[in-house]
Write a protein that holds these residues in place. Structure first.
Motif, PDB file in Angstrom:
ATOM      1  N   GLN A 134       0.758  -1.258  -0.016  1.00  0.00           N
ATOM      2  CA  GLN A 134      -0.243   0.052  -0.015  1.00  0.00           C
ATOM      3  C   GLN A 134       0.849   1.254  -0.048  1.00  0.00           C
ATOM      4  OE1 GLN A 134      -2.564  -0.776   3.188  1.00  0.00           O
ATOM      5  NE2 GLN A 134      -4.154  -1.516   1.858  1.00  0.00           N
ATOM      6  N   ARG A 135       1.933   0.995   0.236  1.00  0.00           N
ATOM      7  CA  ARG A 135       3.156   2.285   0.009  1.00  0.00           C
ATOM      8  C   ARG A 135       3.395   2.565  -1.351  1.00  0.00           C
ATOM      9  NH1 ARG A 135       7.772   1.048   4.616  1.00  0.00           N
ATOM     10  NH2 ARG A 135       6.625   1.555   6.631  1.00  0.00           N
ATOM     11  N   GLU A 136       3.276   1.334  -2.044  1.00  0.00           N
ATOM     12  CA  GLU A 136       3.643   1.615  -3.470  1.00  0.00           C
ATOM     13  C   GLU A 136       2.388   1.804  -4.557  1.00  0.00           C
ATOM     14  OE1 GLU A 136       6.903   1.263  -4.683  1.00  0.00           O
ATOM     15  OE2 GLU A 136       7.508   0.749  -2.763  1.00  0.00           O
ATOM     16  N   ILE A 137       1.183   1.020  -4.093  1.00  0.00           N
ATOM     17  CA  ILE A 137       0.189   1.504  -5.037  1.00  0.00           C
ATOM     18  C   ILE A 137      -1.062   1.342  -4.153  1.00  0.00           C
ATOM     19  CG2 ILE A 137       0.135  -1.243  -5.214  1.00  0.00           C
ATOM     20  CD1 ILE A 137      -0.603  -0.481  -8.191  1.00  0.00           C
ATOM     21  N   ASP A 138      -2.292   2.036  -4.582  1.00  0.00           N
ATOM     22  CA  ASP A 138      -3.348   2.062  -4.097  1.00  0.00           C
ATOM     23  C   ASP A 138      -4.147   0.866  -4.071  1.00  0.00           C
ATOM     24  OD1 ASP A 138      -5.612   3.100  -2.554  1.00  0.00           O
ATOM     25  OD2 ASP A 138      -6.287   4.193  -4.170  1.00  0.00           O
ATOM     26  N   LEU A 139      -4.307  -0.099  -3.377  1.00  0.00           N
ATOM     27  CA  LEU A 139      -4.866  -1.502  -3.609  1.00  0.00           C
ATOM     28  C   LEU A 139      -5.857  -1.634  -2.283  1.00  0.00           C
ATOM     29  CD1 LEU A 139      -2.429  -4.007  -5.271  1.00  0.00           C
ATOM     30  CD2 LEU A 139      -4.334  -2.637  -6.223  1.00  0.00           C
ATOM     31  N   SER A 140      -6.887  -2.249  -2.270  1.00  0.00           N
ATOM     32  CA  SER A 140      -7.579  -2.610  -1.042  1.00  0.00           C
ATOM     33  C   SER A 140      -6.847  -3.893  -0.277  1.00  0.00           C
ATOM     34  CB  SER A 140      -8.882  -3.097  -1.146  1.00  0.00           C
ATOM     35  OG  SER A 140      -8.893  -4.294  -1.982  1.00  0.00           O
ATOM     36  N   GLU A 141      -6.988  -4.011   1.161  1.00  0.00           N
ATOM     37  CA  GLU A 141      -6.211  -5.217   1.798  1.00  0.00           C
ATOM     38  C   GLU A 141      -6.924  -6.687   0.902  1.00  0.00           C
ATOM     39  OE1 GLU A 141      -6.824  -5.581   5.997  1.00  0.00           O
ATOM     40  OE2 GLU A 141      -6.000  -3.523   6.547  1.00  0.00           O
ATOM     41  N   LYS A 142      -7.894  -6.661   0.567  1.00  0.00           N
ATOM     42  CA  LYS A 142      -8.436  -7.746  -0.110  1.00  0.00           C
ATOM     43  C   LYS A 142      -7.466  -8.242  -1.431  1.00  0.00           C
ATOM     44  CE  LYS A 142     -12.251 -10.420  -2.218  1.00  0.00           C
ATOM     45  NZ  LYS A 142     -13.705 -10.306  -2.420  1.00  0.00           N
ATOM     46  N   GLU A 143      -7.552  -7.014  -2.138  1.00  0.00           N
ATOM     47  CA  GLU A 143      -6.388  -6.888  -3.618  1.00  0.00           C
ATOM     48  C   GLU A 143      -5.032  -7.329  -3.005  1.00  0.00           C
ATOM     49  OE1 GLU A 143      -8.949  -3.736  -6.398  1.00  0.00           O
ATOM     50  OE2 GLU A 143      -7.459  -3.162  -4.640  1.00  0.00           O
ATOM     51  N   CYS A 144      -4.463  -6.575  -2.031  1.00  0.00           N
ATOM     52  CA  CYS A 144      -3.372  -6.883  -1.473  1.00  0.00           C
ATOM     53  C   CYS A 144      -2.893  -8.562  -1.079  1.00  0.00           C
ATOM     54  CB  CYS A 144      -2.777  -6.219  -0.334  1.00  0.00           C
ATOM     55  SG  CYS A 144      -2.754  -4.277  -0.743  1.00  0.00           S
ATOM     56  N   SER A 145      -3.997  -8.941  -0.487  1.00  0.00           N
ATOM     57  CA  SER A 145      -3.957 -10.314  -0.049  1.00  0.00           C
ATOM     58  C   SER A 145      -3.998 -11.407  -1.175  1.00  0.00           C
ATOM     59  CB  SER A 145      -5.005 -10.869   0.763  1.00  0.00           C
ATOM     60  OG  SER A 145      -4.994 -10.039   2.122  1.00  0.00           O
ATOM     61  N   THR A 146      -4.789 -11.052  -2.318  1.00  0.00           N
ATOM     62  CA  THR A 146      -4.811 -11.856  -3.506  1.00  0.00           C
ATOM     63  C   THR A 146      -3.485 -11.679  -4.126  1.00  0.00           C
ATOM     64  OG1 THR A 146      -7.039 -11.450  -3.803  1.00  0.00           O
ATOM     65  CG2 THR A 146      -5.771 -11.878  -5.888  1.00  0.00           C
ATOM     66  N   LEU A 147      -2.919 -10.503  -4.467  1.00  0.00           N
ATOM     67  CA  LEU A 147      -1.491 -10.344  -4.953  1.00  0.00           C
ATOM     68  C   LEU A 147      -0.358 -11.111  -4.137  1.00  0.00           C
ATOM     69  CD1 LEU A 147       0.235  -8.971  -7.136  1.00  0.00           C
ATOM     70  CD2 LEU A 147       0.512  -6.938  -5.653  1.00  0.00           C
ATOM     71  N   ILE A 148      -0.398 -11.002  -3.078  1.00  0.00           N
ATOM     72  CA  ILE A 148       0.340 -11.785  -2.403  1.00  0.00           C
ATOM     73  C   ILE A 148       0.230 -13.170  -2.425  1.00  0.00           C
ATOM     74  CG2 ILE A 148       1.078 -12.537   0.308  1.00  0.00           C
ATOM     75  CD1 ILE A 148       0.162  -9.606   1.061  1.00  0.00           C
ATOM     76  N   GLU A 149      -0.899 -13.729  -2.316  1.00  0.00           N
ATOM     77  CA  GLU A 149      -1.161 -15.296  -2.789  1.00  0.00           C
ATOM     78  C   GLU A 149      -0.525 -15.670  -4.263  1.00  0.00           C
ATOM     79  OE1 GLU A 149      -4.618 -18.533  -3.185  1.00  0.00           O
ATOM     80  OE2 GLU A 149      -5.138 -16.504  -2.859  1.00  0.00           O
ATOM     81  N   LEU A 150      -0.714 -14.572  -5.175  1.00  0.00           N
ATOM     82  CA  LEU A 150      -0.460 -14.860  -6.561  1.00  0.00           C
ATOM     83  C   LEU A 150       1.101 -15.015  -6.654  1.00  0.00           C
ATOM     84  CD1 LEU A 150      -2.604 -12.882  -8.569  1.00  0.00           C
ATOM     85  CD2 LEU A 150      -2.887 -15.195  -8.156  1.00  0.00           C
TER      86      LEU A 150
END
Length: 303
Positions: A134-150
């Motif tokens: 979230q320091r780098e890009i405007d993503l929700s926590e859910k989107e962040c979690s998805t990105l982390i999983e991917l």
């Protein structure tokens, strides 16, 4: 030595002259390299081999500026007693040398001699990664979690995908649907079925390729897909008051289907998909249908 101990050394300014960084988290390693250089108030210089600086260090004058040297997988440091003895004798003086080691061997003399200098960078915890993302890009926590999983919790890969999102634009959800965000080949059968049930056509075909890459059985893929379609049809077409009792499905699964799969397809489309899957299963087992075409044709008809 732990990463936390290195962080403490950076804050106190009491840094060692030699570190060995291991682990897959190259991006976090890079952060710590920069922090060490900042604490030392000196530049970073990446070199190919310790031999490149050996003579310079031996002849070093007191007026030269300090440097943080970074080197990867240097065999001389790992194998030569002469180099290891020089490091132990303090040849680096006020410089810092950071060896990035891809595959550390704990059986070697080098490891036993310098094991207190080894720092393993393990994957960061999800809350920490979410904060960094979230320091780098405007993503929700859910989107962040998805990105982390991917990205399998690898911060370096996460940064690469963030850079891709920034350059290409568009929404995060669209990037996932269209396969812009890279998925490494893995046992992706459940991700594949999830994408199919959500109607993500491009992602479904991409994940099917992942399933093939790891040798997943066509009949297993068809069976799992059939069961998910059947369960979705049961929930979607039910009109009574006790769906759990009527279908025998667990409440958590019913809630998931209601939240994510309902009305993506009509009841008729689901029934037809189940019929096609059964036809292909029978044809493959009896030997009159080629299994390599089964899943693509089922998907084409469904989409």
């Amino acid at each position: 030595m732990t990463v936390a101990e290195v962080k403490k050394q950076i804050k106190s300014g009491e840094l060692l002259d030699f570190y060995v960084f291991t682990g897959d988290e190259w991006a976090v390693q890079d952060i710590y390299i920069k922090q060490i250089a900042k604490a030392k108030k000196c530049n970073i210089k990446r070199i190919n081999a310790f031999a490149d600086i050996y003579q310079t260090l031996k002849a070093r004058s007191f007026v030269q500026n300090s440097v943080v040297y970074v080197i990867r997988d240097d065999k001389d440091i790992i194998t030569l007693d002469k180099v290891q003895n020089a490091l132990k004798a303090g040849i680096l003086c006020d410089n810092v040398l950071i060896l990035l080691l891809t595959n550390p061997d704990k059986r070697t003399k080098f490891y036993k001699t310098f094991k207190d200098r080894f720092v393993e960078f393990e994957p960061l915890a999800e809350p920490v990664l979410i904060k960094y993302i979230q320091r780098e890009i405007d993503l929700s926590e859910k989107e962040c979690s998805t990105l982390i999983e991917l990205c399998e919790s690898n911060y370096g890969r996460i940064l690469l995908e963030i850079d891709k999102l920034k350059r290409l634009g568009g929404s995060f959800d669209e990037a996932v649907k269209t396969g812009v965000i890279y998925r490494p080949p893995k046992d992706a059968i459940f991700d594949f079925v999830d994408a199919v049930m959500k109607g993500y056509m491009n992602l479904s075909f991409e994940l099917y390729e992942d399933c093939k890459a790891v040798g997943e059985s066509t009949l297993v893929i068809l069976s799992v897909l059939y069961n998910n379609i059947k369960q979705t049809l049961q929930v979607q077409s039910y009109e009574g008051n006790d769906i759990a009792k009527a279908t025998g499905l667990q409440p958590w699964l019913i809630n998931k289907i209601k939240k994510e799969y309902i009305n993506v397809y009509t009841d008729t489309e689901l029934v037809e998909a189940m019929r096609h899957i059964r036809e292909w299963e029978r044809g493959i087992k009896l030997g009159y249908r080629d299994e390599q075409f089964a899943v693509p044709i089922v998907l084409e008809k469904l989409f």
